[in-house]
Design an enzyme around this catalytic site. Structure first.
Site, short mmCIF file in Angstrom:
data_model
loop_
_atom_site.label_atom_id
_atom_site.label_comp_id
_atom_site.label_asym_id
_atom_site.label_seq_id
_atom_site.Cartn_x
_atom_site.Cartn_y
_atom_site.Cartn_z
N GLN A 145 67.89 15.22 67.08
CA GLN A 145 66.75 15.57 67.95
C GLN A 145 65.56 14.73 67.48
OE1 GLN A 145 66.37 19.91 68.62
NE2 GLN A 145 68.28 20.11 67.49
N ASP B 3 79.60 3.62 72.70
CA ASP B 3 78.55 3.75 73.73
C ASP B 3 77.49 2.65 73.57
OD1 ASP B 3 76.99 4.64 71.59
OD2 ASP B 3 77.22 6.75 72.11
N LYS C 137 78.73 5.03 78.20
CA LYS C 137 78.83 6.50 78.10
C LYS C 137 77.78 7.16 78.98
CE LYS C 137 77.59 8.93 74.26
NZ LYS C 137 77.77 9.43 72.89
C1 R5P Z 1 75.65 9.40 69.83
O1 R5P Z 1 74.62 8.79 70.06
C2 R5P Z 1 76.26 9.43 68.48
O2 R5P Z 1 76.22 8.19 67.87
C3 R5P Z 1 77.70 9.90 68.53
O3 R5P Z 1 78.45 9.04 69.34
C4 R5P Z 1 77.79 11.28 69.11
O4 R5P Z 1 76.83 12.12 68.56
C5 R5P Z 1 79.15 11.83 68.88
O5 R5P Z 1 79.23 13.08 69.50
P1 R5P Z 1 80.61 13.63 70.04
O6 R5P Z 1 81.62 13.39 68.97
O7 R5P Z 1 80.34 15.10 70.27
O8 R5P Z 1 80.92 12.91 71.30
#
Ligand code: R5P
Length: 300
Positions: free
Chosen positions: A93, A165, A193
């Site tokens: 955050q 992403d 993403k």
């Molecule tokens: C996003 O900006 C982060 O770098 C991670 O890709 C993300 O927090 C991963 O979250 P999750 O495993 O829930 O997709």
């Protein structure tokens, strides 16, 4: 030198004590009848340089324990309080994405300074933005050299390093720089993403991305629900990638993460011990390497 641990990272702490010249100090930790926490170092700390290790992921008692311990050391006139936060919880955050949104990354940095931390060491913060929130000296460590070393030894050919992403391209580029050029089949690639809501990821490949018969290493800072990672792996698999690996500093692995990783076409996931791994989450696809050797170099 004395190290105190809030016990969020027992494996990393043990490895660190082994690697660095640190003595693990004893603590008295208890809850009062109403649940309030009490943390007191049971060692002489006056005028001594001290180290503290503790992550700030939920439950909030982890954060409180850390703050109270720092405060106790400060009150006892420790000379310097160096705080190691292997996993800096609440760092995501870090920007005001909608009116009245909280800025918890800054709040955490402010709380640590207010408690009495003199220096903070942490691994792979979520964004560069995070660094600006610290008013005390920050040592921002990267677990990528240790992760990249693992893949170097694998000698994968026809390899592409990928970000799952757009926001993580700089991370994959950092990783690629450390990895070097050995067997790389092209520049860093990325997936697209879209998050319709928090913790839900829709992933696709940009038009024209050529991953056919390529080995892939997906690089991220953390794996939480593994929606990002599994979605990226599916997209790469559909587009004809050969073997897909993943490397991330922090294995948060909450909710459906383990089921998603198991079901995904990912061959192996490499994480470090900056986030504690519960036995129930250990599966053969996930390999853990210790961040202790990287940390040791900063402990002088
Ligand atoms: C996003 O900006 C982060 O770098 C991670 O890709 C993300 O927090 C991963 O979250 P999750 O495993 O829930 O997709």
């Amino acid at each position: 030198m004395l190290l105190f641990s809030t016990n969020t990272n027992p494996d990393l702490t043990k490895a660190l004590v082994r690697h660095a010249r640190l003595k693990l100090g004893h603590l008295e930790i208890k809850n009062f009848s109403d649940g309030e926490l009490y943390v007191r170092p049971k060692e002489k700390v006056r005028s001594k340089a001290t180290w503290v290790i503790g992550s700030t992921m939920p439950p909030s008692d982890n954060l409180l324990k850390l703050l109270i311990l720092i405060n106790a050391l400060k009150t006892a006139a420790a000379k310097k309080i160096n705080v190691i936060i292997p996993y800096f919880g609440y760092a995501r955050q870090d920007w005001i994405d909608q009116p009245n949104a909280p800025l918890t990354a800054k709040l955490m940095a402010d709380l640590l300074a207010a408690a009495g931390a003199d220096k903070i060491l942490t691994f792979n913060l979520h964004s560069g933005q995070n660094e600006k929130f610290f008013t005390k000296p920050l040592v921002h460590l990267s677990a990528y050299p240790a992760l990249a070393e693992y893949f170097k030894k694998m000698c994968l050919n026809n390899l592409l390093i990928f970000s799952p992403d757009q926001g993580g391209i700089h991370r994959a580029e950092q990783f690629a720089k450390i990895y070097g050029k050995k067997n790389l089949a092209g520049p860093v690639g990325y997936c697209k993403k879209y998050r319709p809501r928090p913790n839900v990821a829709r992933i696709s490949l940009p038009k024209g991305a050529d991953v056919k018969n390529k080995n892939i290493v997906l690089v991220d800072d953390l794996i939480d629900t593994a929606g990002t990672l599994a979605g990226a792996a599916e997209a790469l698999h559909r587009a004809g990638a050969r073997a897909i690996y993943a490397a991330a500093a922090h294995g948060v692995l909450s909710g459906p993460a383990i089921a998603r990783i198991k079901k995904s076409p990912i061959k192996e996931v490499l994480i470090t011990d900056t986030y504690p791994m519960l036995k129930a989450k250990q599966i053969p696809k996930i390999k853990i390497i210790s961040a202790a050797p990287v940390l040791k170099k900063s402990i002088v």
